[in-house]
Design an enzyme around this catalytic site. Structure first.
Site, PDB file in Angstrom:
ATOM      1  CG  ASP A  70     -39.198 -64.519  -0.446  1.00  0.00           C
ATOM      2  OD1 ASP A  70     -38.809 -63.550  -0.976  1.00  0.00           O
ATOM      3  OD2 ASP A  70     -38.327 -65.649  -0.767  1.00  0.00           O
ATOM      4  CB  SER A  71     -39.082 -64.200  -5.000  1.00  0.00           C
ATOM      5  OG  SER A  71     -37.869 -64.108  -4.377  1.00  0.00           O
ATOM      6  N   GLY A  92     -35.710 -59.603  -7.707  1.00  0.00           N
ATOM      7  CA  GLY A  92     -34.880 -58.514  -7.496  1.00  0.00           C
ATOM      8  C   GLY A  92     -34.454 -57.750  -8.562  1.00  0.00           C
ATOM      9  CB  CYS A 131     -39.741 -60.871  -0.539  1.00  0.00           C
ATOM     10  SG  CYS A 131     -38.836 -60.361  -2.027  1.00  0.00           S
ATOM     11  CG  ASN A 132     -34.952 -57.619   2.030  1.00  0.00           C
ATOM     12  OD1 ASN A 132     -34.792 -56.589   3.240  1.00  0.00           O
ATOM     13  ND2 ASN A 132     -34.775 -58.998   2.541  1.00  0.00           N
ATOM     14  CB  THR A 133     -37.080 -57.050  -3.929  1.00  0.00           C
ATOM     15  OG1 THR A 133     -35.877 -57.683  -3.916  1.00  0.00           O
ATOM     16  CG2 THR A 133     -37.389 -56.612  -5.276  1.00  0.00           C
ATOM     17  CD  GLU A 177     -32.078 -69.627  -5.236  1.00  0.00           C
ATOM     18  OE1 GLU A 177     -32.381 -70.585  -5.850  1.00  0.00           O
ATOM     19  OE2 GLU A 177     -32.698 -69.103  -4.328  1.00  0.00           O
ATOM     20  CB  CYS A 193     -31.240 -59.584  -0.172  1.00  0.00           C
ATOM     21  SG  CYS A 193     -31.369 -60.947  -1.356  1.00  0.00           S
ATOM     22  CG  HIS A 233     -31.080 -65.630  -1.539  1.00  0.00           C
ATOM     23  ND1 HIS A 233     -32.369 -65.190  -1.688  1.00  0.00           N
ATOM     24  CD2 HIS A 233     -31.161 -66.869  -2.344  1.00  0.00           C
ATOM     25  CE1 HIS A 233     -33.188 -66.107  -2.197  1.00  0.00           C
ATOM     26  NE2 HIS A 233     -32.290 -66.966  -2.784  1.00  0.00           N
TER      27      HIS A 233
END
Ligand code: DGL
Length: 294
Positions: free
Chosen positions: A26-27, A59, A89-91, A168, A200, A202
């Protein structure tokens, strides 16, 4: 029938091989929502997590760049001996997994196909909403996955980039969070969706706000839950799950700010985490020297 994001190997693994870890990428801390589910649903599996924090957020980036990051990280995870990789991670999943599957010889599982299938099963009025980063929504990845299962379903995408920043900053219940949610979700309420994908990593942290704004008739789907169910199903079917004792403790790698990752990660998972920082990317390895100028 949905096309699962996995390149299945023909043979199931020998007993020792089953103890090999599952890799995740993931990021940043976002993919820990998938870790949380793995700990609950597949507690015997050892995990190796890679958070590319130096490139956070994914993103707003060009998806070709994100895909390049994912391929390099997957190669690293493979070197660590993983038996499967979850693109948590969705992106990065929206950037496409085909190249990754071609280059990496273990099952690759993304977060889009499982939740798309769940949305198809859950909708009663055939109207599904998706919220995500700009990259995820512009890719139409969820829409394509849903349409390939059931073309008549109407799909409504809404980018919600500010949600990432709010989470965040830990602002999950502030006045501004409610205002931003009302603004972003208005078109989806007007579209009368009865299922909303939290597309996403988050966004599950904003579930109470999103749920209240959308109303209790709308089913919210969290990709983390659906992805881990798919991982259990796919690896189970292929005889790849570890039913014995967990091989070793989980490992976490990040490319920047290990202290921040550890602090946030421990809070999210409620367990102590050993976090290692790696200067992974060529630009990180370059030494820079600024000469004095008069
Ligand atoms: N992990 C990203 C996703 O699920 C969100 C954070 C980012 O933009 O990197 O799309």
């Amino acid at each position: 029938m949905i096309y699962l994001e996995v390149d299945l190997l023909k043979q199931s693994l020998a007993p020792l091989e089953l103890k090999r870890p599952i890799g995740l990428l993931d990021s940043g801390v976002g993919g820990l929502t998938v870790v949380k589910e793995l700990i609950q649903q597949l507690s015997n599996e050892q995990l190796i997590y890679f958070g590319d924090t130096v490139h956070f957020p994914y993103g707003p980036r060009d998806l070709r760049e994100v895909k390049g990051f994912a391929i390099e990280i997957a190669k690293f995870l493979l070197e660590q001996g993983v038996k499967a990789i979850i693109v948590a991670c969705n992106t990065a999943s929206a950037a496409g997994l085909e190249e990754l599957k071609r280059e990496i010889a273990v099952p690759i599982i993304g977060v889009i196909e499982p939740v798309a299938q769940a949305a198809v099963n859950a909708t009663k009025n055939g109207r599904v909403g998706i919220i995500g980063t700009v990259g995820t929504i512009n890719s139409n990845a969820h829409k394509n996955a849903i349409k390939s299962c059931m073309p008549e379903i109407e799909v409504f995408g809404q980018p919600c980039p500010l949600f990432v920043n709010l989470v965040e900053e830990g602002k999950v219940d502030e006045k501004e969070t409610w205002e931003v949610a009302e603004y972003y979700l208005k078109p989806l309420k007007e579209a009368e969706v009865d299922v909303l994908i939290l597309g996403c990593t988050h966004f599950p942290h904003l579930r109470p706000v999103i749920s209240k704004v959308m109303g209790d008739k709308v089913t919210l789907l969290d990709p983390a839950e659906e992805t881990v169910k798919a991982v259990a199903r796919i690896l189970g079917k292929e005889g790849r799950l570890n039913y014995g004792k967990k091989a070793d403790y989980d490992r976490y790698w990040v490319t920047a700010q290990p202290e921040k990752f550890q602090q946030v990660g421990q809070k999210l998972l409620n367990i102590p985490l050993q976090v290692k920082m790696i200067k992974f990317w060529p630009e990180q390895r370059t030494e820079k020297c600024l000469e004095a100028v008069d």
